[in-house]
Write a protein that holds these residues in place. Sequence first.
Motif, PDB file in Angstrom:
ATOM      1  N   PRO A 141      25.508  27.456  -1.415  1.00 48.92           N
ATOM      2  CA  PRO A 141      25.751  27.777  -0.002  1.00 48.92           C
ATOM      3  C   PRO A 141      25.076  26.808   0.961  1.00 48.92           C
ATOM      4  O   PRO A 141      25.511  26.644   2.089  1.00 48.92           O
ATOM      5  N   GLN A 142      24.008  26.135   0.526  1.00 46.73           N
ATOM      6  CA  GLN A 142      23.325  25.175   1.384  1.00 46.73           C
ATOM      7  C   GLN A 142      24.004  23.803   1.362  1.00 46.73           C
ATOM      8  O   GLN A 142      23.767  22.982   2.232  1.00 46.73           O
ATOM      9  N   ASP A 143      24.811  23.558   0.361  1.00 47.01           N
ATOM     10  CA  ASP A 143      25.515  22.285   0.186  1.00 47.01           C
ATOM     11  C   ASP A 143      26.845  22.374   0.935  1.00 47.01           C
ATOM     12  O   ASP A 143      27.842  22.824   0.393  1.00 47.01           O
ATOM     13  N   MET A 144      26.841  21.979   2.203  1.00 46.48           N
ATOM     14  CA  MET A 144      28.011  22.162   3.040  1.00 46.48           C
ATOM     15  C   MET A 144      28.940  20.944   2.998  1.00 46.48           C
ATOM     16  O   MET A 144      28.496  19.796   3.018  1.00 46.48           O
ATOM     17  N   LEU A 145      30.228  21.229   2.945  1.00 47.99           N
ATOM     18  CA  LEU A 145      31.289  20.236   2.985  1.00 47.99           C
ATOM     19  C   LEU A 145      32.205  20.578   4.147  1.00 47.99           C
ATOM     20  O   LEU A 145      32.116  21.661   4.734  1.00 47.99           O
ATOM     21  N   LEU A 146      33.096  19.661   4.460  1.00 49.51           N
ATOM     22  CA  LEU A 146      34.056  19.895   5.526  1.00 49.51           C
ATOM     23  C   LEU A 146      35.465  19.843   4.950  1.00 49.51           C
ATOM     24  O   LEU A 146      35.837  18.864   4.299  1.00 49.51           O
ATOM     25  N   LEU A 147      36.219  20.916   5.154  1.00 46.88           N
ATOM     26  CA  LEU A 147      37.630  20.979   4.775  1.00 46.88           C
ATOM     27  C   LEU A 147      38.442  20.722   6.028  1.00 46.88           C
ATOM     28  O   LEU A 147      38.192  21.344   7.065  1.00 46.88           O
ATOM     29  N   GLY A 148      39.367  19.800   5.971  1.00 47.88           N
ATOM     30  CA  GLY A 148      40.176  19.493   7.134  1.00 47.88           C
ATOM     31  C   GLY A 148      41.636  19.370   6.787  1.00 47.88           C
ATOM     32  O   GLY A 148      42.011  19.284   5.615  1.00 47.88           O
ATOM     33  N   SER A 149      42.449  19.361   7.819  1.00 44.20           N
ATOM     34  CA  SER A 149      43.878  19.108   7.651  1.00 44.20           C
ATOM     35  C   SER A 149      44.394  18.351   8.865  1.00 44.20           C
ATOM     36  O   SER A 149      43.825  18.444   9.956  1.00 44.20           O
ATOM     37  N   ILE A 150      45.449  17.606   8.627  1.00 47.11           N
ATOM     38  CA  ILE A 150      46.149  16.925   9.708  1.00 47.11           C
ATOM     39  C   ILE A 150      47.590  17.403   9.668  1.00 47.11           C
ATOM     40  O   ILE A 150      48.264  17.271   8.643  1.00 47.11           O
ATOM     41  N   SER A 151      48.044  17.968  10.777  1.00 50.58           N
ATOM     42  CA  SER A 151      49.401  18.502  10.886  1.00 50.58           C
ATOM     43  C   SER A 151      50.153  17.758  11.978  1.00 50.58           C
ATOM     44  O   SER A 151      49.611  17.555  13.071  1.00 50.58           O
ATOM     45  N   ILE A 152      51.374  17.386  11.688  1.00 45.01           N
ATOM     46  CA  ILE A 152      52.198  16.626  12.620  1.00 45.01           C
ATOM     47  C   ILE A 152      53.152  17.559  13.358  1.00 45.01           C
ATOM     48  O   ILE A 152      53.833  18.383  12.737  1.00 45.01           O
ATOM     49  N   PHE A 153      53.209  17.413  14.664  1.00 45.73           N
ATOM     50  CA  PHE A 153      54.169  18.174  15.458  1.00 45.73           C
ATOM     51  C   PHE A 153      55.527  17.468  15.390  1.00 45.73           C
ATOM     52  O   PHE A 153      55.586  16.229  15.404  1.00 45.73           O
ATOM     53  N   PRO A 154      56.622  18.237  15.357  1.00 48.53           N
ATOM     54  CA  PRO A 154      57.937  17.607  15.379  1.00 48.53           C
ATOM     55  C   PRO A 154      58.161  16.865  16.704  1.00 48.53           C
ATOM     56  O   PRO A 154      57.509  17.197  17.706  1.00 48.53           O
TER      57      PRO A 154
END
Length: 161
Positions: A146-159
Amino acid sequence: MPADAVRIETDVTPIETPQHPQSQALLDFWRHHRQGDRLLSRADLPCRAMSALLPSVFVLEPLDPEGADWRLRLIGTQLTGWLGFDPTGMAISDLYQPDCVAENAEVYRQVTRERIVHATQGRLCGINRDFLSLEILHLPIEGATPQDMLLLGSISIFPDM
């Protein structure tokens, strides 16, 4: 980094809540898999429930205790297609324009330290995709502990509008 690769520049504005359906789906998945005060864990990814989102996600880990630089641990196939190469294992200091590194690292630190959701809209410049209007979602997740933090991300394209 390939010799012909260019560095990314972010031109984004923070938004209060994600608006793209793909960002909303990732946020819903993240919220659904929280357990009390525990966040979604890296060990829970990838999974069947998230399979439709995987092409547009990435996972970052801090390279130093201060979080001044971050490494891409995982990047989806849709994102590598836009870039024209696979930046897995690269640091943001090698991938972003130098004047964008500190600002982006600060966002990643804030998301992981404060365990908050962060969303932006705008464009990524420098990858011959400047014409795309997109949304970027950043979420904190747990690494090995729980102390080992990562970042989850996403990139979404708008039409196209």
